[in-house]
Design an enzyme around this catalytic site. Structure first.
Site, short mmCIF file in Angstrom:
data_model
loop_
_atom_site.label_atom_id
_atom_site.label_comp_id
_atom_site.label_asym_id
_atom_site.label_seq_id
_atom_site.Cartn_x
_atom_site.Cartn_y
_atom_site.Cartn_z
N GLU A 253 0.88 -1.18 0.00
CA GLU A 253 0.00 0.00 0.00
C GLU A 253 0.91 1.22 0.00
O GLU A 253 1.56 1.51 1.01
CB GLU A 253 -0.93 -0.03 1.21
CG GLU A 253 -1.93 -1.20 1.11
CD GLU A 253 -2.75 -1.45 2.37
OE1 GLU A 253 -3.56 -2.38 2.35
OE2 GLU A 253 -2.57 -0.72 3.36
N CYS A 287 -2.52 8.74 3.07
CA CYS A 287 -2.24 8.35 1.68
C CYS A 287 -3.41 8.66 0.77
O CYS A 287 -3.25 8.84 -0.43
CB CYS A 287 -1.91 6.88 1.62
SG CYS A 287 -3.19 5.87 2.39
P1 NAD Z 1 8.55 5.08 4.23
O1 NAD Z 1 8.49 4.27 2.98
O2 NAD Z 1 9.64 6.06 4.37
O3 NAD Z 1 8.67 4.12 5.50
C1 NAD Z 1 7.72 3.12 5.77
C2 NAD Z 1 8.37 2.00 6.53
O4 NAD Z 1 9.33 1.35 5.71
C3 NAD Z 1 9.11 2.44 7.79
O5 NAD Z 1 8.88 1.49 8.80
C4 NAD Z 1 10.56 2.41 7.34
O6 NAD Z 1 11.47 2.22 8.38
C5 NAD Z 1 10.55 1.22 6.39
N1 NAD Z 1 11.62 1.21 5.40
C6 NAD Z 1 12.19 2.26 4.77
N2 NAD Z 1 13.11 1.83 3.89
C7 NAD Z 1 13.11 0.47 3.95
C8 NAD Z 1 13.86 -0.55 3.29
N3 NAD Z 1 14.78 -0.26 2.37
N4 NAD Z 1 13.61 -1.83 3.60
C9 NAD Z 1 12.68 -2.15 4.54
N5 NAD Z 1 11.95 -1.22 5.21
C10 NAD Z 1 12.17 0.07 4.91
O7 NAD Z 1 7.11 5.73 4.36
P2 NAD Z 1 6.65 6.82 5.42
O8 NAD Z 1 7.36 8.09 5.09
O9 NAD Z 1 6.76 6.24 6.78
O10 NAD Z 1 5.08 6.95 5.10
C11 NAD Z 1 4.56 7.87 4.21
C12 NAD Z 1 4.27 7.21 2.87
O11 NAD Z 1 3.39 6.11 3.06
C13 NAD Z 1 3.56 8.12 1.90
O12 NAD Z 1 4.11 7.94 0.62
C14 NAD Z 1 2.13 7.61 1.92
O13 NAD Z 1 1.39 7.89 0.76
C15 NAD Z 1 2.33 6.16 2.12
N6 NAD Z 1 1.13 5.54 2.68
C16 NAD Z 1 0.36 4.71 1.89
C17 NAD Z 1 -0.81 4.14 2.39
C18 NAD Z 1 -1.68 3.25 1.56
O14 NAD Z 1 -2.53 2.58 2.13
N7 NAD Z 1 -1.53 3.22 0.24
C19 NAD Z 1 -1.18 4.41 3.70
C20 NAD Z 1 -0.38 5.25 4.47
C21 NAD Z 1 0.78 5.80 3.96
#
Ligand code: NAD
Length: 485
Positions: A253, A287
């Protein structure tokens, strides 16, 4: 103020990490917690514990297993205020939002998936055979195995439990890694699991970052059977590469650049209310939030003026003040990103009709991560501010002349998550909603959720759907049994 120590939870025990990192308040910049980062060895031990716990957990009767889920839901409700304070401390989101959305939904996710697991039917077919007899086919569903849940910071408890609950309900064991930016409520969830007697190893918590930290240790682990992830599209892409050698199922997501389409026949006040919410809720950090608004030309000027007035009147303040409508962004780092888009929009020729800067309070909040609710007009459709997700309290408004044009503009994006259509002509509402290249299209509403419906997006917005039986499909593997009768 006491600085909380947020530890890992592995095989039924709370553990220090290999190091700690600081968590600061987005409201006033104060240090609020020290987070224990899990090392590779701890992630390995969490995975091993989850594998040991898997056969026993999967073999429990559905009634017993779902009783555990209901106990988790009750445990969250019992400690509602602790969860509420922790979520607000981590994110700065207003109490009016967190008390109605984040924490209640955190509990509701466990109840919804317990209910679904209890009432599931099974896919089956009677098949004619060449000798004139029949065969019975049925798809027997088994847990996927040990599931890695990696979640973001914007709706920390809600989005974590949205994945932990179905994973557990369908017999999997779990390693969860919350965002490093919002580690508190996941730690409380581990405390609830411990207090309610969830068997050791069924739900494990490892804190840390992505690259070269707990996130990557999970995605590259050979014994994790599937990864379910919510976060940025670029991170989804990195995770996809990391899991590729093991050819594992992923559920993603990801981000969005969502459109709202406002037709001239819409209930004007309802549309202004709805778009105000869909742009500015949770400081634009959902999101599903709208970042592109297209308004039919006859009402365009009036709509821009009304939305700008709402943005200017928005009560920005202390999260615990019940009248606060908008808190800070989640961190100073994220504010740098949002402010860079505020600057870029000006370079790209936007007219800033509301906001565009940082509010001044003259108190401790000036050390926080606040920005003004912001509205742009006048950008070209190929501007980066129209194409890229900002994830802040900001939208661009542009006019359209025909339904076809509105559909084309809304769909002109590589994302495909959500759209909202505002019209009193329901035939048009259906037609336009169905034409949206998104996973979720709302008509005359936004963020209205039934947890049984498919949730997710296409393109850069994700892979797969979760929710209701769509979650069943991700968190289980079917074995088709064919019996000659
Ligand atoms: P992010 O991708 O920076 O981080 C999300 C998670 O992934 C964190 O726990 C982070 O530590 C982990 N992570 C980061 N790099 C990684 C890697 N290389 N390997 C494994 N894990 C890793 O996202 P964010 O900034 O925390 O959240 C905001 C984003 O999430 C926005 O783009 C938003 O649109 C999206 N979002 C989507 C939905 C949906 O349902 N489509 C819902 C909420 C948020």
């Amino acid at each position: 103020m006491t600085i909380r120590q947020l530890r890992n939870y592995i095989d039924g025990r709370f553990e220090d990490g290999i190091s700690t990192f600081d968590k600061f308040s987005p409201v006033d910049g104060q240090l609020i917690a020290q987070v224990h980062e899990a090392g590779r060895d701890q992630v390995n031990r969490a995975v091993a514990a989850a594998h040991r716990a898997l056969p026993g957990w999967a073999a429990l009767s559905v009634a017993t297993r779902t009783d555990h889920l209901l106990a988790l839901a009750d445990g969250i409700t019992r400690r509602f205020d602790d969860f509420l304070q922790a979520e607000i401390a981590d994110t700065g989101k207003p109490v009016s939002w967190a008390s109605k959305i984040d924490i209640p939904r955190g509990a509701a996710n466990f109840r919804a998936f317990a209910e679904l697991a209890r009432t599931l039917d099974m896919e089956s077919y009677m098949t004619d055979t060449p000798d004139g007899r029949q065969a019975l086919n049925y798809a027997y569903r088994k847990p996927l195995g040990v599931v890695g849940v990696i979640s973001p910071w914007n709706l920390p408890l809600l989005l974590l439990t949205w994945k932990v609950a179905p994973a557990l309900a369908f017999g999997n064991t779990v390693i969860m890694k919350p965002s490093e930016v919002t580690p508190s409520t996941a730690t409380l969830l581990a405390e609830v699991a411990d207090a309610t007697g969830l068997p050791a190893g069924v739900l494990n918590l490892t804190h840390g970052f992505g690259p070269n930290s707990a996130g990557e240790f999970m995605t590259t682990h050979p014994d994790i059977d599937g990864i379910t992830f919510t976060g940025e599209s670029a991170t989804g892409s990195a995770i996809m590469r990391a899991v590729a050698p093991g050819v594992k199922p992923v559920s993603f997501e990801l981000g969005g650049k969502n459109a709202a389409l406002v037709f001239a026949d819409a209930d004007f006040d309802a549309a202004v209310d709805g778009v105000t919410r869909s742009v500015f809720a949770n400081c634009g950090q959902v999101c599903l939030c709208t970042e592109r608004v297209y308004v039919e030309r006859p009402i365009y000027d009036r709509f821009v003026a009304a939305l700008a007035a709402r943005a200017r009147d928005m009560r920005i303040g202390w999260p615990m003040d019940p009248d606060t409508e908008m808190g800070p962004l989640v961190s100073r780092e994220h504010r740098e990103k949002v402010l860079s888009y505020f600057a870029l929009a000006r370079e790209e020729g936007a007219t800033v009709v509301a906001g565009g800067g940082i509010p001044e309070f003259g108190d401790a909040r000036d050390a926080g991560a606040y920005v003004q609710p912001t509205i742009w007009t006048g950008l070209k459709e190929d501007a980066r501010c129209i194409k890229e997700e900002v994830f802040g309290p900001v939208c661009h408004i542009a006019p359209f002349d025909t339904e076809e044009e509105a559909i084309r503009l809304a769909n002109d994006t590589r994302y495909g998550l959500a759209a909202a259509v505002w019209t009193q002509n329901l035939t048009r509402g259906h037609r336009v909603a169905q034409a949206m290249k998104v996973g979720l299209a709302w008509v005359n509403c936004w963020f209205l959720r039934d947890l049984r419906t498919p949730f997710g997006g296409s393109g850069l917005s994700g892979i797969g759907r979760e929710g209701g039986r769509h979650s069943l499909h991700f968190y289980t593997e079917p074995t088709n049994v064919c019996i000659k009768l």
